[in-house]
Write a protein that holds these residues in place. Structure first.
Motif, PDB file in Angstrom:
ATOM      1  N   ARG A   1       0.717  -1.199   0.054  1.00  0.00           N
ATOM      2  CA  ARG A   1      -0.040   0.144  -0.070  1.00  0.00           C
ATOM      3  C   ARG A   1       0.740   1.322  -0.085  1.00  0.00           C
ATOM      4  N   ASP A   2       1.867   1.203   0.568  1.00  0.00           N
ATOM      5  CA  ASP A   2       2.860   2.408   0.496  1.00  0.00           C
ATOM      6  C   ASP A   2       3.650   2.411  -0.481  1.00  0.00           C
ATOM      7  N   LEU A   3       4.141   1.598  -1.230  1.00  0.00           N
ATOM      8  CA  LEU A   3       5.157   1.669  -2.413  1.00  0.00           C
ATOM      9  C   LEU A   3       4.372   1.513  -3.906  1.00  0.00           C
ATOM     10  N   LEU A   4       3.347   0.852  -3.841  1.00  0.00           N
ATOM     11  CA  LEU A   4       2.764   0.735  -5.206  1.00  0.00           C
ATOM     12  C   LEU A   4       1.734   1.808  -5.526  1.00  0.00           C
ATOM     13  N   GLU A   5       1.660   2.070  -6.955  1.00  0.00           N
ATOM     14  CA  GLU A   5       0.469   2.974  -7.332  1.00  0.00           C
ATOM     15  C   GLU A   5      -0.668   2.674  -6.944  1.00  0.00           C
ATOM     16  N   PRO A   6      -1.683   3.631  -6.514  1.00  0.00           N
ATOM     17  CA  PRO A   6      -2.856   3.041  -6.067  1.00  0.00           C
ATOM     18  C   PRO A   6      -3.800   2.247  -6.834  1.00  0.00           C
TER      19      PRO A   6
END
Length: 449
Positions: free
Chosen positions: A214-219
């Protein structure tokens, strides 16, 4: 009837009339060169069951003609399978025509053939049940005329031929213009570039994997991944609750079989790794620890076959081999049959045009889409060779039962020549069982105390 349908219907009627008058064989004498720029590529349409090829000047060897026909049907003479390439075999060419449901075979410049080769052509193609069109230019010798009229009463005018094939656009290229492009064979659509799935995943423990994504990937990437993660975790927890026992070996075998199925059905490696994290979470919630050695897992994944990665277009590459037994071996191994059990498959085991194989033991194999044509082609080849229903299906071109070593070589060379991975880097007599996952995949499970 529409304006487009009317000429097409007229062409079909004209074709049927010529074939009816000639008994399924039409000889076209193009003495004025009307069809000099006729394009075999424009005539060939695999989807419509039409194949055309041009006789090469100087054809004298008996094997050249069936080799040219077989090439037009998709055989690739450069593929050898660690053996000898197809050198022109009428039985193999006829098998390919039958397997592809070819209804029309057009031979351009047919009068370049010697009378002997003309007779060979006419007699050998009868087993295909396809309509045969001979298009020749120039004057026929008396011997050629006699050879043709043994089968056809009259020679057809080239203008009648054009009317019969008027539904084929741009049959003849105009001077100064390139020949028309061939009708492309159906292929698998390219991968959707808008797919939101990430190509790489964070290297994190299962306990914090979801939060890190959730923190590193695109939404959009996280949304697609999280939906797969949550759905897999729910089904995995239900499966663990039903199947896990306190007998360690049984647990490992059950889990190995489950994860093997997940691997086979995963479209990509990131899908599999996400599903694996979800299984770890599900197992942990029930008091079990699913241990994964990531480095060992990725090393094994890189060389392991996966059913979801195989497409009809990939299977179609095997049609390039002149001998159909190569495609049949790969199709059966891809369906889960061990190399050691290939001898159990009989000619009568193959049903539903190769889609299903029923072994004498009662076991049913479901052949993958696109691969079933390869099994069906081998059954046709065996029938043409005089095999009975209780004879083995998998043999070499001479009808001898295929040894395990020879079958393993077929599978191995298909990976090297065509990129079709069915067994990994090593072809084994028996597929690895669940007790190999700890050593090969780096995955094991134990109960938390």
């Amino acid at each position: 009837m529409s304006a487009v349908a009317a000429p097409a219907a007229a062409a079909v009627d004209a074709r049927n009339a010529l074939l009816s008058a000639g008994g399924g064989i039409v000889a076209v004498h193009d003495h004025d060169g009307v069809l000099a720029r006729l394009s075999p590529e424009a005539l060939t349409d695999p989807a419509a069951g039409v194949v055309a090829f041009r006789v090469r000047p100087g054809t004298r060897r008996p094997g050249w003609l069936p080799a040219d026909l077989h090439t037009a049907l998709g055989a690739d003479q450069r593929l050898t399978g660690w053996g000898r390439p197809g050198e022109g075999d009428w039985a193999l060419a006829a098998t390919a025509a039958l397997a592809q449901n070819v209804g029309h075979i057009l031979v351009l410049d047919a009068w370049l053939l010697t009378p002997t080769l003309l007779r060979d052509l006419l007699s050998n193609l009868q087993s295909t049940a396809a309509a045969l069109w001979l298009v020749g230019r120039g004057a026929l010798s008396d011997d050629q005329h006699d050879a043709v009229t043994e089968w056809v009463a009259d020679l057809t005018d080239p203008h009648d031929f054009l009317r019969a094939w008027a539904d084929r656009p741009s049959l003849i290229a105009e001077p100064g213009r390139p020949l028309p492009a061939p009708t492309p064979a159906p292929v698998t659509p390219p991968e959707d570039l808008s797919d939101p799935w990430p190509h790489r995943l964070p290297d994190d423990d299962f306990t914090t994997f979801r939060a890190t994504c959730r923190d590193l990937l695109e939404p959009t990437q996280f949304t697609a991944l999280d939906e797969h993660f949550m759905a897999t975790a729910v089904t995995a927890r239900a499966w663990f609750a039903e199947h896990l026992t306190r007998v360690t070996l049984t647990d490992e075998q059950n889990v190995a079989a489950r994860l093997h199925q997940v691997w086979q059905d995963s479209p990509t490696i990131p899908h599999f790794l996400t599903a694996l994290k979800a299984h770890q979470v599900a197992a942990f919630s029930l008091g079990w620890f699913l241990k994964v050695d990531r480095d060992q897992l990725l090393g094994t994944v890189a060389v392991s076959p996966r059913r979801a990665a195989r497409t009809p277009a990939l299977w179609a590459r095997l049609g390039g081999y002149a001998s159909p037994h190569r495609g049949a071996v790969c199709a059966l191994v891809g369906a889960g049959l061990d190399v050691a059990d290939l001898g159990d498959v009989l000619v009568e085991s193959v049903i539903d045009a190769g889609r299903t194989v029923i072994l004498p033991s009662g076991r049913r194999l479901h052949i993958e889409e696109g691969a079933h044509r390869l099994v069906h082609a081998q059954k046709l080849a065996r029938h043409l060779n005089g095999a009975h229903g209780d004879d083995p299906l998998v043999t070499d071109p001479d009808g001898r039962p295929l040894s395990e070593r020879a079958a393993a070589t077929v599978v191995m060379t298909a990976r090297l020549e065509l990129g079709l991975n069915l067994t990994g880097l090593r072809v084994e007599r028996r597929s690895p069982t669940g007790d190999r996952w700890a050593s090969r995949w780096g995955i094991s499970i134990q109960e938390l105390t």
